[in-house]
Design a protein around this motif. Structure first.
Motif, PDB file in Angstrom:
ATOM      1  N   GLY A  32      -4.621   6.928   1.969  1.00 23.15           N
ATOM      2  CA  GLY A  32      -5.248   7.344   1.236  1.00 23.15           C
ATOM      3  C   GLY A  32      -6.635   6.894   1.693  1.00 23.15           C
ATOM      4  N   GLU A  33      -7.067   5.612   2.111  1.00 20.65           N
ATOM      5  CA  GLU A  33      -8.276   5.307   2.552  1.00 20.65           C
ATOM      6  C   GLU A  33      -8.573   5.992   3.640  1.00 20.65           C
ATOM      7  OE1 GLU A  33     -10.358   3.297   1.400  1.00 20.65           O
ATOM      8  OE2 GLU A  33      -9.219   2.471  -0.450  1.00 20.65           O
ATOM      9  N   GLU A  34      -7.808   6.463   4.721  1.00 16.58           N
ATOM     10  CA  GLU A  34      -8.330   7.230   5.533  1.00 16.58           C
ATOM     11  C   GLU A  34      -8.766   8.477   5.236  1.00 16.58           C
ATOM     12  OE1 GLU A  34      -6.013   8.878   9.798  1.00 16.58           O
ATOM     13  OE2 GLU A  34      -4.802   7.524   8.324  1.00 16.58           O
ATOM     14  N   GLN A  35      -7.983   9.232   4.475  1.00 10.81           N
ATOM     15  CA  GLN A  35      -8.103  10.520   3.948  1.00 10.81           C
ATOM     16  C   GLN A  35      -9.600  10.357   3.190  1.00 10.81           C
ATOM     17  OE1 GLN A  35      -5.341  12.465   1.279  1.00 10.81           O
ATOM     18  NE2 GLN A  35      -6.337  14.273   1.376  1.00 10.81           N
ATOM     19  N   ALA A  36      -9.958   9.287   2.483  1.00 10.38           N
ATOM     20  CA  ALA A  36     -11.081   9.319   1.815  1.00 10.38           C
ATOM     21  C   ALA A  36     -12.380   8.975   2.721  1.00 10.38           C
ATOM     22  CB  ALA A  36     -11.063   7.982   0.844  1.00 10.38           C
ATOM     23  N   GLU A  41      10.262  -3.497   0.628  1.00  9.87           N
ATOM     24  CA  GLU A  41      10.127  -2.211   1.211  1.00  9.87           C
ATOM     25  C   GLU A  41       9.391  -1.221   0.222  1.00  9.87           C
ATOM     26  OE1 GLU A  41      13.272   1.348   2.602  1.00  9.87           O
ATOM     27  OE2 GLU A  41      14.223  -0.670   1.442  1.00  9.87           O
ATOM     28  N   ARG A  42       9.373  -1.388  -0.990  1.00 13.61           N
ATOM     29  CA  ARG A  42       8.457  -0.594  -1.785  1.00 13.61           C
ATOM     30  C   ARG A  42       7.054  -0.933  -1.539  1.00 13.61           C
ATOM     31  NH1 ARG A  42       9.873   4.194  -3.618  1.00 13.61           N
ATOM     32  NH2 ARG A  42      11.950   4.091  -4.657  1.00 13.61           N
ATOM     33  N   GLU A  43       6.647  -2.441  -1.372  1.00 14.88           N
ATOM     34  CA  GLU A  43       5.444  -2.865  -0.897  1.00 14.88           C
ATOM     35  C   GLU A  43       4.892  -2.154   0.061  1.00 14.88           C
ATOM     36  OE1 GLU A  43       5.603  -6.726  -1.510  1.00 14.88           O
ATOM     37  OE2 GLU A  43       5.725  -7.108  -3.680  1.00 14.88           O
ATOM     38  N   ARG A  44       5.634  -2.274   1.237  1.00 11.51           N
ATOM     39  CA  ARG A  44       5.382  -1.717   2.348  1.00 11.51           C
ATOM     40  C   ARG A  44       4.997  -0.123   2.160  1.00 11.51           C
ATOM     41  NH1 ARG A  44       7.591   1.380   5.937  1.00 11.51           N
ATOM     42  NH2 ARG A  44       9.619   1.370   4.992  1.00 11.51           N
ATOM     43  N   ILE A  45       5.841   0.756   1.420  1.00 11.18           N
ATOM     44  CA  ILE A  45       5.598   2.027   1.334  1.00 11.18           C
ATOM     45  C   ILE A  45       4.231   2.087   0.611  1.00 11.18           C
ATOM     46  CG2 ILE A  45       6.445   4.148   0.177  1.00 11.18           C
ATOM     47  CD1 ILE A  45       9.283   3.184   0.696  1.00 11.18           C
ATOM     48  N   TYR A  68       0.923   4.247   1.649  1.00  6.72           N
ATOM     49  CA  TYR A  68       0.168   5.338   0.928  1.00  6.72           C
ATOM     50  C   TYR A  68      -1.198   4.684   0.859  1.00  6.72           C
ATOM     51  CZ  TYR A  68       4.659   7.369  -0.086  1.00  6.72           C
ATOM     52  OH  TYR A  68       5.889   7.923  -0.058  1.00  6.72           O
ATOM     53  N   ARG A  69      -1.640   3.714   0.292  1.00  7.99           N
ATOM     54  CA  ARG A  69      -3.070   3.313   0.271  1.00  7.99           C
ATOM     55  C   ARG A  69      -3.840   3.335   1.467  1.00  7.99           C
ATOM     56  NH1 ARG A  69      -0.844  -0.762  -3.237  1.00  7.99           N
ATOM     57  NH2 ARG A  69      -0.679  -2.190  -1.648  1.00  7.99           N
TER      58      ARG A  69
END
Length: 296
Positions: free
Chosen positions: A205-209, A193-197, A201-202
């Motif tokens: 972040g890529e989309e925003q970048a 679950e943490r890896e999915r979160i 987030y990554r």
């Protein structure tokens, strides 16, 4: 015989009124209920602090009205998705109705035994209707434990007050644990679950970048376009001014203008490494072969 006990009469005359006062008056603290009984039968409840009066044959029973905390022993429950869960809880309770409390249970030990039965059955039913991930989760907003315990508190309070005169203020979980045989699978699910979160987030972040880079590239093109436009405008104005100056110079002295332009051409195309092969009548070489007369 009477003479023997006559000496005790003055003391008895003092002790009897004191005993009567002791059996008649009683005090109530702010933290207490006092239940007045007659031969074991409840008569009335006194909750107001201060000094009060009762009949000498009546008995005053004192009960603490403050909030108490009961800590049941940890118990194991089964969730809806068949996962065992070790739960350690607490119950905050107080006496609300001393008459019913005395008639049904009578002391705090018996009260906590009754509360244990009610809370245990309530927790078992509540946890059995929820999956483990809805109780234990690292994702904000998904846990339903608070709502579940609120409903359990309300149900426990209603049952305890109706049956035993006890007010249940709060039922909460102090600690959740897993049996050893379930820990590894739960930890693996939590890691996934943490890896999915983290992946989410990554990706965000890529989309925003990408959006930021696209905006920066667009802004760069706009700035370069505006600069190029301004440069071409300035260059055009300079060329126009240069042409104007050349025209004015030519109109004043055509021979000198022609000579000057020819020398500028030599300066641009001839140096110590240049070899030029031209015909003798070339316009470019007239000034070299004929001198100033060639510039006419």
């Amino acid at each position: 015989m009477l003479e023997r006990y006559r000496k005790y009469l003055p003391g008895a005359g003092v002790a009897f009124p004191l005993l009567l006062l002791y059996l008649t008056f009683f005090s109530v603290r702010e933290t207490e209920f006092v239940l007045i009984t007659l031969f074991g039968r409840p008569i009335r409840t006194v909750a107001e602090a201060g000094l009060h009066v009762k009949w000498p044959l009546e008995t005053a029973l004192y009960f603490d009205r403050r909030l108490r905390i009961y800590n049941p022993r940890p118990s194991e429950f089964l969730t809806r998705d068949k996962k065992n869960l070790l739960v350690e809880s607490y119950v905050a309770w107080s006496i609300q109705d001393p008459t019913r409390y005395v008639e049904t249970i009578g002391d705090s030990t018996a009260a906590e035994m009754r509360l244990h039965d009610i809370v245990w059955s309530g927790l078992s039913a509540a946890i059995g209707t929820h999956d483990l991930e809805s109780i234990v989760t690292a994702e904000p907003g998904r846990s339903q434990a608070t709502q579940m315990l609120d409903r359990l508190t309300e149900m426990t309070d209603r049952a305890a007050l109706e049956q035993y005169g006890i007010r249940v203020v709060d039922v909460r979980i102090k600690r959740l644990n897993l049996p050893e045989q379930n820990k590894q699978s739960v930890y693996a699910r939590m890691r996934a679950e943490r890896e999915r979160i983290a992946r989410q987030y990554r990706a965000e972040g890529e989309e925003q970048a990408l959006r930021i880079r696209a905006g920066a590239d667009r802004q760069k093109e706009e700035i370069l376009s505006a600069a190029y436009k301004q440069a071409e405008k300035i260059k055009g104005e300079g060329d126009a001014e240069s042409t104007k100056v050349y025209g004015q110079a030519y109109s004043r002295n055509p021979r000198f203008y022609k000579l000057l332009r020819t020398l500028e051409s030599y300066k641009k195309i001839l140096d110590d490494k240049t070899t030029a092969v031209l015909s003798a009548d070339s316009e470019l070489l007239k000034i070299l072969t004929r001198g100033q007369s060639g510039a006419r």
